[in-house]
Scaffold this active site. Structure first.
Site, short mmCIF file in Angstrom:
data_model
loop_
_atom_site.label_atom_id
_atom_site.label_comp_id
_atom_site.label_asym_id
_atom_site.label_seq_id
_atom_site.Cartn_x
_atom_site.Cartn_y
_atom_site.Cartn_z
N ASN A 42 0.95 -1.29 0.05
CA ASN A 42 0.16 0.03 0.00
C ASN A 42 1.16 1.30 0.16
OD1 ASN A 42 0.51 -0.95 2.65
ND2 ASN A 42 -0.93 0.37 3.47
N CYS A 53 -4.19 0.79 -2.38
CA CYS A 53 -4.14 -0.41 -1.92
C CYS A 53 -2.83 -1.28 -2.38
CB CYS A 53 -5.49 -1.17 -2.01
SG CYS A 53 -6.77 -0.61 -1.00
N GLU A 55 -3.16 -4.56 -2.95
CA GLU A 55 -3.31 -5.29 -4.03
C GLU A 55 -3.50 -4.72 -5.38
OE1 GLU A 55 -4.76 -4.64 -1.15
OE2 GLU A 55 -6.51 -5.95 -0.79
N CYS A 89 -10.54 -4.58 -0.44
CA CYS A 89 -11.77 -3.72 -0.28
C CYS A 89 -12.47 -3.94 -1.60
CB CYS A 89 -11.03 -2.25 -0.40
SG CYS A 89 -10.54 -1.73 -1.70
ZN LIG Z 1 -8.20 -2.12 -1.78
#
Ligand SMILES: [Zn+2]
Length: 129
Positions: A42, A53, A55, A89
């Site tokens: 992140n 983020c 990911e 998320c």
């Molecule tokens: Zn995320």
């Protein structure tokens, strides 16, 4: 690469997070269909909405490196006291849908690696024909 190895690589990536505001360091490793892995962490910003983020950082790295089909995403937070589990998320789940991710590995606060189908985490992701 096994789920445990991917989870470990995600934890290693989290060390490189830029998280001066939250102290919430997350790492991720994405696996492309040819087996190549791409790590991300992140990246926070003083304008909080500009934060990226882990990911999504890893997915952007994979795609900008030429990958178009991704199979697995592993995510881990190394600041377990700040969160119970580091589940992706909604935006990251949608980005995973775009590139065909099937499996999501989440390292729980306990260290347990949980395996989920992306369809379980985002059952009706948006897709264009
Ligand atoms: Zn995320």
């Amino acid at each position: 690469m096994t789920a445990a190895e991917l989870a470990q690589r995600a934890r290693e990536a989290a060390v490189r997070a830029y998280a001066p505001y939250s102290g919430f360091r997350v790492g991720s490793v994405v696996v492309a269909d040819d087996g190549t892995t791409y790590a991300g962490a992140n990246v926070e910003n003083a304008a909080y909405g500009s934060t990226i983020c882990a990911e999504s950082t890893a997915i952007a790295y994979a795609v900008s490196s030429g990958a178009r089909r991704l199979t697995t995403v592993a995510v881990a937070c190394i600041d377990a006291e700040s969160v119970e589990d580091a589940y992706p998320c909604g935006q990251c789940r949608q980005r995973m849908t775009e590139f065909g991710v099937e499996t999501v590995l989440v390292t729980a606060g306990s260290g347990e690696v949980r395996q989920h189908a992306l369809a379980e985490l985002l059952p009706h992701g948006f897709r264009l024909k």
